[in-house]
Design an enzyme around this catalytic site. Structure first.
Site, PDB file in Angstrom:
ATOM      1  N   SER A 115      -3.039  10.025   5.309  1.00 29.69           N
ATOM      2  CA  SER A 115      -3.825   8.809   5.573  1.00 29.69           C
ATOM      3  C   SER A 115      -3.565   8.261   6.957  1.00 29.69           C
ATOM      4  O   SER A 115      -2.452   8.390   7.503  1.00 29.69           O
ATOM      5  CB  SER A 115      -3.432   7.751   4.541  1.00 29.69           C
ATOM      6  OG  SER A 115      -3.983   6.514   4.886  1.00 29.69           O
ATOM      7  N   TYR A 172       2.427   2.207   0.648  1.00 30.23           N
ATOM      8  CA  TYR A 172       1.537   3.367   0.448  1.00 30.23           C
ATOM      9  C   TYR A 172       1.579   4.295   1.669  1.00 30.23           C
ATOM     10  O   TYR A 172       1.789   5.510   1.554  1.00 30.23           O
ATOM     11  CB  TYR A 172       0.101   2.868   0.182  1.00 30.23           C
ATOM     12  CG  TYR A 172      -0.950   3.898   0.417  1.00 30.23           C
ATOM     13  CD1 TYR A 172      -1.176   4.895  -0.526  1.00 30.23           C
ATOM     14  CD2 TYR A 172      -1.714   3.903   1.588  1.00 30.23           C
ATOM     15  CE1 TYR A 172      -2.137   5.869  -0.308  1.00 30.23           C
ATOM     16  CE2 TYR A 172      -2.674   4.863   1.808  1.00 30.23           C
ATOM     17  CZ  TYR A 172      -2.883   5.847   0.867  1.00 30.23           C
ATOM     18  OH  TYR A 172      -3.822   6.812   1.088  1.00 30.23           O
ATOM     19  N   LYS A 197       3.054   8.345   2.283  1.00 34.34           N
ATOM     20  CA  LYS A 197       2.312   9.469   2.893  1.00 34.34           C
ATOM     21  C   LYS A 197       3.099  10.069   4.059  1.00 34.34           C
ATOM     22  O   LYS A 197       3.154  11.288   4.232  1.00 34.34           O
ATOM     23  CB  LYS A 197       0.929   9.003   3.355  1.00 34.34           C
ATOM     24  CG  LYS A 197      -0.010   8.610   2.210  1.00 34.34           C
ATOM     25  CD  LYS A 197      -0.498   9.847   1.457  1.00 34.34           C
ATOM     26  CE  LYS A 197      -1.384   9.499   0.283  1.00 34.34           C
ATOM     27  NZ  LYS A 197      -1.830  10.665  -0.482  1.00 34.34           N
ATOM     28  N   LEU A 242     -13.817  -1.745   0.648  1.00 28.75           N
ATOM     29  CA  LEU A 242     -15.006  -2.525   1.022  1.00 28.75           C
ATOM     30  C   LEU A 242     -16.308  -2.007   0.403  1.00 28.75           C
ATOM     31  O   LEU A 242     -17.014  -2.768  -0.272  1.00 28.75           O
ATOM     32  CB  LEU A 242     -15.119  -2.559   2.556  1.00 28.75           C
ATOM     33  CG  LEU A 242     -16.344  -3.292   3.100  1.00 28.75           C
ATOM     34  CD1 LEU A 242     -16.307  -4.766   2.748  1.00 28.75           C
ATOM     35  CD2 LEU A 242     -16.458  -3.120   4.616  1.00 28.75           C
TER      36      LEU A 242
HETATM   37  N1  UFG Z   1     -12.628  -5.922   3.297  1.00 30.27           N
HETATM   38  C1  UFG Z   1     -13.227  -7.138   3.083  1.00 30.27           C
HETATM   39  N2  UFG Z   1     -13.450  -7.521   1.804  1.00 30.27           N
HETATM   40  C2  UFG Z   1     -13.094  -6.752   0.724  1.00 30.27           C
HETATM   41  C3  UFG Z   1     -12.488  -5.494   0.958  1.00 30.27           C
HETATM   42  C4  UFG Z   1     -12.267  -5.118   2.275  1.00 30.27           C
HETATM   43  O1  UFG Z   1     -13.564  -7.871   4.016  1.00 30.27           O
HETATM   44  O2  UFG Z   1     -13.308  -7.180  -0.412  1.00 30.27           O
HETATM   45  C5  UFG Z   1     -12.396  -5.488   4.683  1.00 30.27           C
HETATM   46  C6  UFG Z   1     -10.924  -5.279   4.995  1.00 30.27           C
HETATM   47  O3  UFG Z   1     -10.317  -6.486   5.372  1.00 30.27           O
HETATM   48  C7  UFG Z   1     -11.001  -4.253   6.106  1.00 30.27           C
HETATM   49  C8  UFG Z   1     -12.253  -3.436   5.778  1.00 30.27           C
HETATM   50  O4  UFG Z   1     -13.009  -4.246   4.885  1.00 30.27           O
HETATM   51  O5  UFG Z   1     -11.192  -4.898   7.314  1.00 30.27           O
HETATM   52  C9  UFG Z   1     -11.960  -2.123   5.098  1.00 30.27           C
HETATM   53  O6  UFG Z   1     -11.089  -2.362   4.019  1.00 30.27           O
HETATM   54  P1  UFG Z   1     -10.754  -1.276   2.911  1.00 30.27           P
HETATM   55  O7  UFG Z   1      -9.862  -1.943   1.906  1.00 30.27           O
HETATM   56  O8  UFG Z   1     -11.990  -0.651   2.417  1.00 30.27           O
HETATM   57  O9  UFG Z   1      -9.976  -0.160   3.713  1.00 30.27           O
HETATM   58  P2  UFG Z   1      -8.666  -0.275   4.614  1.00 30.27           P
HETATM   59  O10 UFG Z   1      -9.107  -0.091   6.028  1.00 30.27           O
HETATM   60  O11 UFG Z   1      -7.854  -1.460   4.321  1.00 30.27           O
HETATM   61  O12 UFG Z   1      -7.800   0.940   4.076  1.00 30.27           O
HETATM   62  C10 UFG Z   1      -8.351   2.174   3.829  1.00 30.27           C
HETATM   63  C11 UFG Z   1      -7.710   2.822   2.604  1.00 30.27           C
HETATM   64  C12 UFG Z   1      -6.302   3.188   2.878  1.00 30.27           C
HETATM   65  C13 UFG Z   1      -6.185   3.955   4.144  1.00 30.27           C
HETATM   66  C14 UFG Z   1      -6.817   3.210   5.271  1.00 30.27           C
HETATM   67  C15 UFG Z   1      -6.772   4.031   6.506  1.00 30.27           C
HETATM   68  O13 UFG Z   1      -7.746   1.934   1.507  1.00 30.27           O
HETATM   69  O14 UFG Z   1      -5.827   3.986   1.830  1.00 30.27           O
HETATM   70  O15 UFG Z   1      -8.172   2.952   4.936  1.00 30.27           O
HETATM   71  O16 UFG Z   1      -7.610   3.531   7.474  1.00 30.27           O
HETATM   72  F1  UFG Z   1      -4.893   4.163   4.442  1.00 30.27           F
END
Ligand code: UFG
Length: 320
Positions: free
Chosen positions: A117, A141, A145, A190
């Site tokens: 990741s 997490y 990894k 998201l």
């Molecule tokens: N977000 C929101 N509202 C939500 C969910 C997410 O605004 O309800 C935003 C987050 O703050 C972030 C973006 O959308 O800015 C993407 O969030 P995600 O939770 O979809 O993904 P992340 O970037 O946090 O993390 C993901 C995976 C991880 C991985 C990471 C690597 O969940 O396992 O990408 O980039 F490690």
């Protein structure tokens, strides 16, 4: 053609990997405990073995089936949960992966493609992030990894064992041909939440932070289509079987999309406005994460076919 054991092959990314392997003519067996994987994601051309990576006897039995390679995607992946219950992540991700490594060397299976990741890098020190970027995982997490990558590196020095660690950025989308129908349930990411709001399964989307130093104030991520990720696994196996050295590779598109841009693209796809509220920042979110995939291009000849998020979202909306 290779005979491949896909551990976690009933899950979201795993099922796409199974499809890509079958399509390339490889033989596939799936090992999965169905904790988040779903039977609906299985392919009839691939043998299914129900089992847990913590059950060493069952794992060793499965591993003794004469495989050329393993793809390991069985892991817990909720970033927030990993900070509250690290012990679950130690056991599942670290102990489970060590069980896989030991079963592989015990059964003489030499090649491993591992689901890593972008979370191994933590807060970016420069962009785009290449594989030489320092490792400072922000959550447990990501730490698991990174640790597994280190164990693989040691095993590759000590044993007849080689690996490719594929560091995914933000995986989204579904098989465009509609062969994979198992929608991820309870995902905190998201796009699944956006789709839940669009389908009326959830009331609203909370956007976490609008005060970042980005073009519209919302966080920017590198969203890569799951079928592109899947294809990289096939290429990685074929490279390892052809004698390539162990390596760690970023998989992204090199293109950043903000949360607001994702919402706008989703609204276009579903044809209406979504119920969105702006909330405070989520702890541990970097403002921008964008990959350099130059190394994957060089080592595997891999490039993402999907670069337009609207098109990717369309493949997700199709599964509803
Ligand atoms: N977000 C929101 N509202 C939500 C969910 C997410 O605004 O309800 C935003 C987050 O703050 C972030 C973006 O959308 O800015 C993407 O969030 P995600 O939770 O979809 O993904 P992340 O970037 O946090 O993390 C993901 C995976 C991880 C991985 C990471 C690597 O969940 O396992 O990408 O980039 F490690």
């Amino acid at each position: 053609m290779a005979k491949v054991l896909v551990i976690g092959g009933a899950g979201y990314i795993g099922s796409h990997v199974v499809k890509a392997l079958l399509k390339s003519g490889h033989g596939v067996a799936v090992y999965d405990n169905l904790s988040t994987g779903q039977k609906i994601n299985l392919f009839k051309e691939a043998e299914f073995i129900e089992g847990d990576i913590l059950d060493t006897a069952a794992l060793q039995k499965a591993m003794s089936g004469g495989f050329d390679a393993v793809v390991h995607l069985a892991a817990k992946k909720a970033v927030g949960e990993s900070m509250e219950k690290p012990e679950i992540y130690s056991t599942n991700n670290i102990c489970g992966s060590l069980n896989i490594l030991n079963a592989m060397v015990g059964c003489g299976v030499r090649n491993l493609v591992f689901s890593s990741s972008a979370a191994v890098y933590g807060m970016p020190e420069y962009l785009p992030i290449d594989e030489k970027h320092p490792f400072h995982p922000l959550n447990y997490y990501g730490f698991t990894k990174l640790e597994i990558e280190k164990y693989m590196e040691w095993y590759s020095r000590l044993k007849d064992f080689r690996y490719m660690a594929l560091r995914y950025f933000n995986a989204i989308g579904y098989d465009a041909e509609g062969d994979i129908r198992g929608r991820e349930i309870g995902s905190q990411n998201l796009l699944p939440i956006v789709m839940d709001v669009a389908a009326g399964r959830r009331e609203k989307l909370s956007v976490f932070g609008r005060d970042y130093e980005t073009r519209d104030g919302t966080c920017i991520r590198d969203y890569v289509h799951v079928s592109d990720l899947a294809r990289a696994h096939v290429l990685a196996i074929e490279k390892l079987m052809a004698g390539a050295e162990s390596d760690s590779l970023n998989l992204g598109t090199g293109k950043g999309t903000s949360v607001d841009e994702m919402i706008q693209a989703a609204e276009k796809v579903v044809g209406r406005k979504l119920n969105v509220e702006y909330a405070g920042r989520r702890a541990g979110d970097p403002a921008v994460l964008v990959a350099s995939y130059d190394k994957a291009k060089k080592v595997l000849g891999w490039e993402p076919a999907y670069t337009d998020v609207e098109e990717i979202i369309r493949t997700t909306w199709n599964i509803e």
